[in-house]
Write a protein that holds these residues in place. Sequence first.
Motif, PDB file in Angstrom:
ATOM      1  N   ARG A   1       0.821  -5.511  -5.033  1.00 12.50           N
ATOM      2  CA  ARG A   1      -0.158  -5.153  -3.999  1.00 12.50           C
ATOM      3  C   ARG A   1       0.428  -4.161  -2.999  1.00 12.50           C
TER       4      ARG A   1
ATOM      5  N   SER B   1       0.821  -0.603  -4.188  1.00 12.20           N
ATOM      6  CA  SER B   1      -0.397   0.177  -4.026  1.00 12.20           C
ATOM      7  C   SER B   1      -0.513   0.709  -2.607  1.00 12.20           C
ATOM      8  N   VAL B   2      -0.192  -0.128  -1.610  1.00  9.69           N
ATOM      9  CA  VAL B   2      -0.223   0.326  -0.216  1.00  9.69           C
ATOM     10  C   VAL B   2       0.746   1.491  -0.015  1.00  9.69           C
TER      11      VAL B   2
ATOM     12  N   ARG C   1      -6.726  -5.465 -12.044  1.00  8.04           N
ATOM     13  CA  ARG C   1      -7.954  -4.732 -11.714  1.00  8.04           C
ATOM     14  C   ARG C   1      -8.213  -4.758 -10.215  1.00  8.04           C
TER      15      ARG C   1
ATOM     16  N   VAL D   1      -6.129  -4.492  -7.821  1.00  5.95           N
ATOM     17  CA  VAL D   1      -5.213  -3.636  -7.061  1.00  5.95           C
ATOM     18  C   VAL D   1      -5.879  -2.280  -6.819  1.00  5.95           C
ATOM     19  N   HIS D   2      -5.856  -1.844  -5.577  1.00  5.98           N
ATOM     20  CA  HIS D   2      -6.498  -0.573  -5.223  1.00  5.98           C
ATOM     21  C   HIS D   2      -5.883   0.587  -6.005  1.00  5.98           C
ATOM     22  N   GLY D   3      -6.742   1.380  -6.636  1.00  8.15           N
ATOM     23  CA  GLY D   3      -6.294   2.582  -7.326  1.00  8.15           C
ATOM     24  C   GLY D   3      -5.557   2.336  -8.620  1.00  8.15           C
ATOM     25  N   SER D   4      -5.609   1.111  -9.142  1.00  9.42           N
ATOM     26  CA  SER D   4      -4.845   0.787 -10.343  1.00  9.42           C
ATOM     27  C   SER D   4      -5.528   1.298 -11.605  1.00  9.42           C
TER      28      SER D   4
ATOM     29  N   GLY E   1      -0.402   5.965  -8.979  1.00 10.71           N
ATOM     30  CA  GLY E   1      -0.657   4.601  -8.559  1.00 10.71           C
ATOM     31  C   GLY E   1      -0.031   3.581  -9.483  1.00 10.71           C
TER      32      GLY E   1
ATOM     33  N   LYS F   1      -9.816  -0.446 -16.764  1.00 16.50           N
ATOM     34  CA  LYS F   1     -10.047   0.195 -15.476  1.00 16.50           C
ATOM     35  C   LYS F   1      -9.309   1.520 -15.481  1.00 16.50           C
TER      36      LYS F   1
END
Length: 615
Positions: free
Chosen positions: A390, A393-394, A427, A429-432, A455, A527
Amino acid sequence: MNTGELTDLGQQLRVDSVRAAAAAGSGHPTSSMSAADLMAVLLAHHLRYDFDRPAHPGNDRFVLSKGHASPLLYSAYKAAGAIDDEELLTFRKLGSRLEGHPTPQRLPWVETATGSLGQGLPVGVGIALAGKRLDRTGYRTWVLCGDSELAEGSVWEAAEHAGYEHLDNLTVIVDVNRLGQRGPTRHGHDLDAYARRFQAFDWHTIEVDGHDVDAVDRAYGEAASTKGQPTAILARTLKGKGVEGVQDREGLHGKPLPEAEEAITALGGPRDIRVQVQEPPAARMLHSVHTGDFELPRWDKGEEVATRNAFGEALTALGTGRGDIVALDGEVGDSTRAEFFAKEHPDRYFECYIAEQQLVASAVGLASRGWVPYAATFAAFLTRAYDFVRMASVSGAGINLVGSHAGVAIGEDGPSQMGLEDLAMMRAVHGSTVLYPCDANQTARLVGAMAGLEGVRYLRTSRGESPVIYGPDEEFPVGGSKVLRSSGQDRLTLVAAGVTVHEALAAAEALEQEGIAVRVIDLYSVKPVDRATLRRAAEETGCLVTVEDHHPEGGIGDAILDAFTDGRPVPRLVRLGVRTMPGSASPEEQLRASGIDAESIAAAGRLLVEEAVVR
């Protein structure tokens, strides 16, 4: 700078931290004030950094693990001339680069996102590994931790790994200010308690008064000259140092000072000291240069190959052609097949042992230095490292994660070894990017494609052998899918990925013999999902059956529903997945017991078509 000037710089950093938090109406000034002298000495005497060239290969790397102390970091940037006072006072405001916890997405001098405590040192270990084993340009990695976060197990995974790897280019500075968020920390000001723990992992330790700038200066010099061991500087400090009303007092964590102007006066008022940070030595890095031509492995249709084997062979080939590819293992390389890479490219292979948090953190650290990491373990075990995923991703980190032994298809090992939540996890996770190949050629192509994506990228591989159904020259664009069977008479669409693609094809054959024409879609890109193909299938066949070796929540069925969130009618849909707790059984028995084998798929399709006709 002499002693008095260093002391003044520390006071300036305190004042600016108080001012920034007061302007924002929130923040952590007291946590910043305790570490101000530590930061002042580092910035003025020991850090080698060109703020105009944050990508300079000779720059030291600094990680603020106690990310809530961001006012201190931003105050240091101001002292170095990287930002001005006007920007400092935009702290925590909409549109400002100066977020509550620093991220490299906003600021080029930030190595990694922090704020979820216990992550800075593990990522710092990854950066130090890059420096010692790959980059070899002589930079040091400095990590500033708080004492509260030393309760996190990830810190000790990192400590053991750094000691084992003899990372003498790594220094952790622990701001032992005694107070956490809700009260005293476990060990308070007992520096020896922390020293014993670090020493147990073969660290050199230095205990120091964190407000004695000369002692801190000597400690940093000792750390830089220590060979064969990482160094932990354990600094006794006071939270809120310098302001009598808040110094070493509970109940003030995460709050601006109640009387900011009085505190600023007590600290001697605003200053405008500018620090000339040492220039880094001249250096260059060549790892981005491709070292030669390479071809992805190829298999003939009909061969039986496990996708985990295809991953290992493809990654090895990719590493031959690209010198920036690195691989990381969680002591299961013989199972994930990452060991294939180790045999061909041992200098770019990192064994992290059974420490999945450190596995992912090392990948993040390596990625921050420009390397392209592939970190592999069992899909089930990546759940332990999810907070690191996580936060990757940040950070905007470009990392490739590979989860093998996915689903009930692994067979007799049972549910503790089965990745049944991983698709949902990744899925979310932002931008994954989430990929799930069904055969060897598809796997090889996707392994190669992952290297060029941004990412967090996740590839799900399978333990058992499966037939090769695609030719070696087939293309698999990310975000696409493959329609394996279709006709103008299709009454039903089966959507599958990975092991269930083969079950879906067998089910389609059985239904065709009964006069039911069936379309089969291989949804290898979970995704982003291929909305156009799914919508067309829904319009032309009216019925969809999704089948996945995964729990229903968050997996392929949910990914497919995303294709129908634009207001159009949702097709008749049956979602097959693992809804019970598996036990030990053969792979074939597991698929049947979970209702995702060919016979179960055919039964669900038959019932759906009959109901559609009746209605």
